[in-house]
Structure formats: structure tokens, C-alpha cells
Design a protein around this motif. Structure first.
Motif, PDB file in Angstrom:
ATOM      1  N   ARG A 283      38.453  50.131  20.745  1.00  0.00           N
ATOM      2  CA  ARG A 283      38.813  49.430  22.639  1.00  0.00           C
ATOM      3  C   ARG A 283      39.755  48.496  22.952  1.00  0.00           C
ATOM      4  NH1 ARG A 283      34.476  50.759  25.804  1.00  0.00           N
ATOM      5  NH2 ARG A 283      34.884  48.700  27.038  1.00  0.00           N
ATOM      6  N   ILE A 284      40.033  49.099  23.970  1.00  0.00           N
ATOM      7  CA  ILE A 284      41.510  47.638  24.771  1.00  0.00           C
ATOM      8  C   ILE A 284      40.659  47.108  25.907  1.00  0.00           C
ATOM      9  CG2 ILE A 284      43.524  47.443  26.213  1.00  0.00           C
ATOM     10  CD1 ILE A 284      43.880  50.591  24.606  1.00  0.00           C
ATOM     11  N   ALA A 285      40.949  44.990  25.692  1.00  0.00           N
ATOM     12  CA  ALA A 285      40.009  44.678  26.909  1.00  0.00           C
ATOM     13  C   ALA A 285      41.908  43.775  27.051  1.00  0.00           C
ATOM     14  CB  ALA A 285      39.824  43.871  26.072  1.00  0.00           C
ATOM     15  N   VAL A 286      41.765  43.872  28.622  1.00  0.00           N
ATOM     16  CA  VAL A 286      42.678  42.956  29.464  1.00  0.00           C
ATOM     17  C   VAL A 286      42.200  41.665  30.665  1.00  0.00           C
ATOM     18  CG1 VAL A 286      44.758  45.120  29.242  1.00  0.00           C
ATOM     19  CG2 VAL A 286      42.709  44.594  31.157  1.00  0.00           C
ATOM     20  N   THR A 287      43.193  40.647  30.605  1.00  0.00           N
ATOM     21  CA  THR A 287      43.240  39.698  31.334  1.00  0.00           C
ATOM     22  C   THR A 287      44.271  39.465  31.731  1.00  0.00           C
ATOM     23  OG1 THR A 287      43.180  38.518  30.478  1.00  0.00           O
ATOM     24  CG2 THR A 287      41.115  38.484  30.257  1.00  0.00           C
ATOM     25  N   VAL A 288      43.495  39.353  33.627  1.00  0.00           N
ATOM     26  CA  VAL A 288      44.883  39.339  34.552  1.00  0.00           C
ATOM     27  C   VAL A 288      44.488  38.145  35.947  1.00  0.00           C
ATOM     28  CG1 VAL A 288      45.909  41.094  34.510  1.00  0.00           C
ATOM     29  CG2 VAL A 288      44.651  41.362  36.339  1.00  0.00           C
ATOM     30  N   TRP A 289      45.183  37.242  36.077  1.00  0.00           N
ATOM     31  CA  TRP A 289      44.479  36.697  37.783  1.00  0.00           C
ATOM     32  C   TRP A 289      44.253  37.819  38.600  1.00  0.00           C
ATOM     33  CZ3 TRP A 289      43.805  32.694  35.351  1.00  0.00           C
ATOM     34  CH2 TRP A 289      44.659  31.691  34.410  1.00  0.00           C
ATOM     35  N   PRO A 290      44.148  37.310  39.623  1.00  0.00           N
ATOM     36  CA  PRO A 290      43.765  37.784  40.403  1.00  0.00           C
ATOM     37  C   PRO A 290      44.113  37.838  41.774  1.00  0.00           C
ATOM     38  CG  PRO A 290      41.837  36.260  40.717  1.00  0.00           C
ATOM     39  CD  PRO A 290      42.759  36.434  39.781  1.00  0.00           C
ATOM     40  N   SER A 291      43.757  39.085  42.905  1.00  0.00           N
ATOM     41  CA  SER A 291      44.594  38.363  44.213  1.00  0.00           C
ATOM     42  C   SER A 291      43.579  38.761  45.465  1.00  0.00           C
ATOM     43  CB  SER A 291      45.668  39.273  44.763  1.00  0.00           C
ATOM     44  OG  SER A 291      46.069  38.946  45.991  1.00  0.00           O
ATOM     45  N   PRO A 292      43.066  37.647  46.127  1.00  0.00           N
ATOM     46  CA  PRO A 292      43.550  36.619  46.567  1.00  0.00           C
ATOM     47  C   PRO A 292      43.575  34.997  45.084  1.00  0.00           C
ATOM     48  CG  PRO A 292      41.588  37.052  47.773  1.00  0.00           C
ATOM     49  CD  PRO A 292      42.234  38.133  47.135  1.00  0.00           C
ATOM     50  N   HIS A 293      44.547  35.094  44.980  1.00  0.00           N
ATOM     51  CA  HIS A 293      44.507  33.643  43.859  1.00  0.00           C
ATOM     52  C   HIS A 293      43.420  32.369  44.702  1.00  0.00           C
ATOM     53  CE1 HIS A 293      48.587  35.191  42.602  1.00  0.00           C
ATOM     54  NE2 HIS A 293      49.296  35.006  43.068  1.00  0.00           N
ATOM     55  N   PRO A 294      43.536  32.714  43.432  1.00  0.00           N
ATOM     56  CA  PRO A 294      41.463  30.967  43.564  1.00  0.00           C
ATOM     57  C   PRO A 294      42.393  29.784  43.400  1.00  0.00           C
ATOM     58  CG  PRO A 294      41.820  32.218  40.986  1.00  0.00           C
ATOM     59  CD  PRO A 294      42.946  32.798  41.861  1.00  0.00           C
ATOM     60  N   PRO A 295      42.030  28.775  43.212  1.00  0.00           N
ATOM     61  CA  PRO A 295      42.842  27.096  43.393  1.00  0.00           C
ATOM     62  C   PRO A 295      43.991  26.795  42.476  1.00  0.00           C
ATOM     63  CG  PRO A 295      41.036  27.470  44.680  1.00  0.00           C
ATOM     64  CD  PRO A 295      41.122  28.331  43.836  1.00  0.00           C
ATOM     65  N   LEU A 296      44.160  27.105  41.150  1.00  0.00           N
ATOM     66  CA  LEU A 296      44.830  27.009  40.307  1.00  0.00           C
ATOM     67  C   LEU A 296      45.428  27.404  40.117  1.00  0.00           C
ATOM     68  CD1 LEU A 296      43.976  26.894  36.515  1.00  0.00           C
ATOM     69  CD2 LEU A 296      45.839  28.788  37.582  1.00  0.00           C
ATOM     70  N   GLN A 297      45.882  28.713  40.242  1.00  0.00           N
ATOM     71  CA  GLN A 297      47.218  29.386  40.453  1.00  0.00           C
ATOM     72  C   GLN A 297      47.617  29.209  42.138  1.00  0.00           C
ATOM     73  OE1 GLN A 297      44.250  31.424  39.440  1.00  0.00           O
ATOM     74  NE2 GLN A 297      45.456  31.841  37.732  1.00  0.00           N
TER      75      GLN A 297
ATOM     76  N   LEU B 155      40.747  22.243  38.090  1.00  0.00           N
ATOM     77  CA  LEU B 155      41.463  23.085  38.944  1.00  0.00           C
ATOM     78  C   LEU B 155      40.011  24.577  38.946  1.00  0.00           C
ATOM     79  CD1 LEU B 155      44.395  23.144  38.357  1.00  0.00           C
ATOM     80  CD2 LEU B 155      43.438  22.769  40.048  1.00  0.00           C
ATOM     81  N   PRO B 156      39.475  25.346  40.305  1.00  0.00           N
ATOM     82  CA  PRO B 156      38.566  25.876  40.523  1.00  0.00           C
ATOM     83  C   PRO B 156      39.153  27.240  40.031  1.00  0.00           C
ATOM     84  CG  PRO B 156      37.849  25.245  42.236  1.00  0.00           C
ATOM     85  CD  PRO B 156      38.838  24.288  41.379  1.00  0.00           C
ATOM     86  N   THR B 157      39.418  28.307  38.744  1.00  0.00           N
ATOM     87  CA  THR B 157      40.362  29.404  39.201  1.00  0.00           C
ATOM     88  C   THR B 157      38.490  31.180  38.882  1.00  0.00           C
ATOM     89  OG1 THR B 157      42.028  30.699  38.090  1.00  0.00           O
ATOM     90  CG2 THR B 157      40.488  29.143  37.063  1.00  0.00           C
ATOM     91  N   ALA B 158      39.627  31.678  38.382  1.00  0.00           N
ATOM     92  CA  ALA B 158      38.938  32.881  37.648  1.00  0.00           C
ATOM     93  C   ALA B 158      39.665  34.111  37.229  1.00  0.00           C
ATOM     94  CB  ALA B 158      38.663  34.074  39.096  1.00  0.00           C
ATOM     95  N   ALA B 159      39.505  35.023  36.761  1.00  0.00           N
ATOM     96  CA  ALA B 159      40.556  36.485  35.857  1.00  0.00           C
ATOM     97  C   ALA B 159      39.304  37.278  36.165  1.00  0.00           C
ATOM     98  CB  ALA B 159      40.644  35.926  34.819  1.00  0.00           C
ATOM     99  N   LEU B 160      40.390  38.773  36.182  1.00  0.00           N
ATOM    100  CA  LEU B 160      39.741  39.670  36.174  1.00  0.00           C
ATOM    101  C   LEU B 160      39.861  40.352  34.483  1.00  0.00           C
ATOM    102  CD1 LEU B 160      41.516  41.608  38.697  1.00  0.00           C
ATOM    103  CD2 LEU B 160      39.463  40.641  38.861  1.00  0.00           C
ATOM    104  N   LEU B 161      38.366  40.500  33.789  1.00  0.00           N
ATOM    105  CA  LEU B 161      37.867  41.016  32.363  1.00  0.00           C
ATOM    106  C   LEU B 161      38.041  42.545  32.763  1.00  0.00           C
ATOM    107  CD1 LEU B 161      37.869  40.707  29.484  1.00  0.00           C
ATOM    108  CD2 LEU B 161      35.319  39.510  29.701  1.00  0.00           C
ATOM    109  N   ALA B 162      39.051  43.412  31.419  1.00  0.00           N
ATOM    110  CA  ALA B 162      38.765  45.204  32.303  1.00  0.00           C
ATOM    111  C   ALA B 162      38.728  45.333  30.336  1.00  0.00           C
ATOM    112  CB  ALA B 162      39.390  45.803  33.195  1.00  0.00           C
ATOM    113  N   SER B 163      37.937  46.391  30.590  1.00  0.00           N
ATOM    114  CA  SER B 163      38.031  46.783  28.861  1.00  0.00           C
ATOM    115  C   SER B 163      37.707  47.933  29.299  1.00  0.00           C
ATOM    116  CB  SER B 163      36.649  46.305  27.912  1.00  0.00           C
ATOM    117  OG  SER B 163      35.636  46.327  28.768  1.00  0.00           O
ATOM    118  N   GLY B 164      38.064  49.073  27.824  1.00  0.00           N
ATOM    119  CA  GLY B 164      38.081  50.234  28.339  1.00  0.00           C
ATOM    120  C   GLY B 164      38.055  51.324  26.670  1.00  0.00           C
TER     121      GLY B 164
END
Length: 197
Positions: free
Chosen positions: A66-80, A185-194
Motif C-alpha cells: 500500500r501507498i499512503a500520502v498526505t497533502v494540505w487541502p484547499s481551501p486552506h485551513p487557518p494554519l496555512q 491553529l486549527p488545520t486539516a490534511a487530506l490522507l489518501a491510500s491505495g
């Protein structure tokens, strides 16, 4: 593996017996199918060809892995968004950007599609949210050390402008300080795996 020598040095201090290699996606010095799993934690935010980067990961993972990746989402949360507000009036000149034809939407659907197009199966993506807590001075050290787009922008400024930007950062970040003086700082990330078939 990491492209940044200081990150490899930190890993060496934490795990002295680990095999560490300086490399950057998509060119990983591993034979095809050499690993059971690959993780690219916020790496796709910093490559010029995200699809090629995922293909590089896919090549190194054995079938069934398996592969897992994270990226910062758009629209950006307050941290970004904070960094965007700090540097809003700065002319950074020509900044490196992913070419439009190589970029992807920083949404659950966009990241899922990127992994599916790379040939991964059973792709899942979700948004993680949390509150990032940091000492305000330590949080400034990332850009001050040249990290990411804020760091690149900061390095291109004259010393007086850098100091003005630091004051602006302290002013804008004050609204996120808790009673203990730390940033929350509120934030978020996208976590995807396949999976690799």
C-alpha cells in the motif's frame, strides 16, 4: 528517504540503525517492488509533477502493498491561511509553481483521482482535522529557515522587510494564542491510500 539533509540528520539521531537515503521523488534509488509500503507525508505539496511522484512510489511497492500520502487541502485551513496573510503584500517575484497541466485539485476527490490515475486500487481518502499547537517563536523558525513557500518568500526580502514580516506574523498569530502563550491553529490534511495490484 528525504531530499533534505537536515531531515536525514534528524532521522539518524532518532533511529541510528535505519538505512537512510538522500533522494527525491519521482527518482527513488530502489528496485521495482522493493518495499511493502510507502508513505509520502506532505511530499506531494513540494514536487513539480505529482503524478510522476505517485508513479515513483508505486514502482517501488510490491504487489499487495500500500501507498499512503498526505497533502494540505484547499481551501486552506487557518494554519496555512496565516502564512498567506503574513505574506499577502510581499512581492516574491516569480515563485515556483506546479504547471497547471500537472497539478491536481487539493480536495478528497482530486487526491483520490491522482492515485487512481497512477494505477492504485481500493483508493480511500479522508480529511483529518486537528489543532496544531506550537510556540510562536518556534513556528516562525520554519520560514526563517527557508522552509516551504513562506521560507522562499522570506529569503527573498531585505532584512528590514523580514523584520516587518516577523512583526506582522506576531500580530496576526496573536488571535490564535491560548492562555499558556502557545499557538492553537486549527488545520486539516487530506490522507489518501491505495493498494498496488
Amino acid at each position: 528517504m528525504d531530499a533534505e539533509p537536515s531531515m536525514l540528520a534528524a532521522a539518524r539521531r532518532s533511529v541510528p540503525d535505519a538505512r537512510l537515503v538522500r533522494a527525491a521523488l519521482p527518482h527513488l534509488p530502489l528496485i521495482t517492488g522493493a518495499v511493502d509500503a510507502a508513505v509520502a507525508n506532505f511530499v506531494l505539496n513540494h514536487v513539480g509533477d505529482p503524478a510522476a511522484a505517485v508513479a515513483g512510489l508505486r514502482r517501488t511497492v510490491r504487489p499487495g502493498g500500500r501507498i499512503a500520502v498526505t497533502v494540505w487541502p484547499s481551501p486552506h485551513p487557518p494554519l496555512q491561511r496565516l502564512w498567506g496573510e503574513v505574506f499577502a503584500e510581499v512581492d516574491g517575484g516569480e515563485l515556483p509553481r506546479v504547471a497547471a497541466e500537472r497539478d491536481f485539485p487539493r480536495t478528497e476527490e482530486g487526491l483520490t483521482d491522482l492515485l487512481v490515475r497512477a494505477g492504485l486500487a481500493d483508493v480511500r481518502c479522508r480529511t483529518l482535522t486537528w489543532t496544531h499547537r506550537a510556540d510562536p517563536d518556534e513556528w516562525w523558525t520554519g520560514p526563517a529557515s527557508g522552509l516551504g513557500m513562506p521560507g522562499l518568500l522570506l529569503q527573498r526580502q531585505r532584512p528590514a522587510t523580514r523584520e516587518a514580516l516577523r512583526r506582522r506574523y506576531l500580530e496576526l498569530s496573536a488571535r490564535y494564542r491560548d492562555a499558556d502563550g502557545l499557538l492553537a491553529l486549527p488545520t486539516a490534511a487530506l490522507l489518501a491510500s491505495g493498494g498496488v495490484s
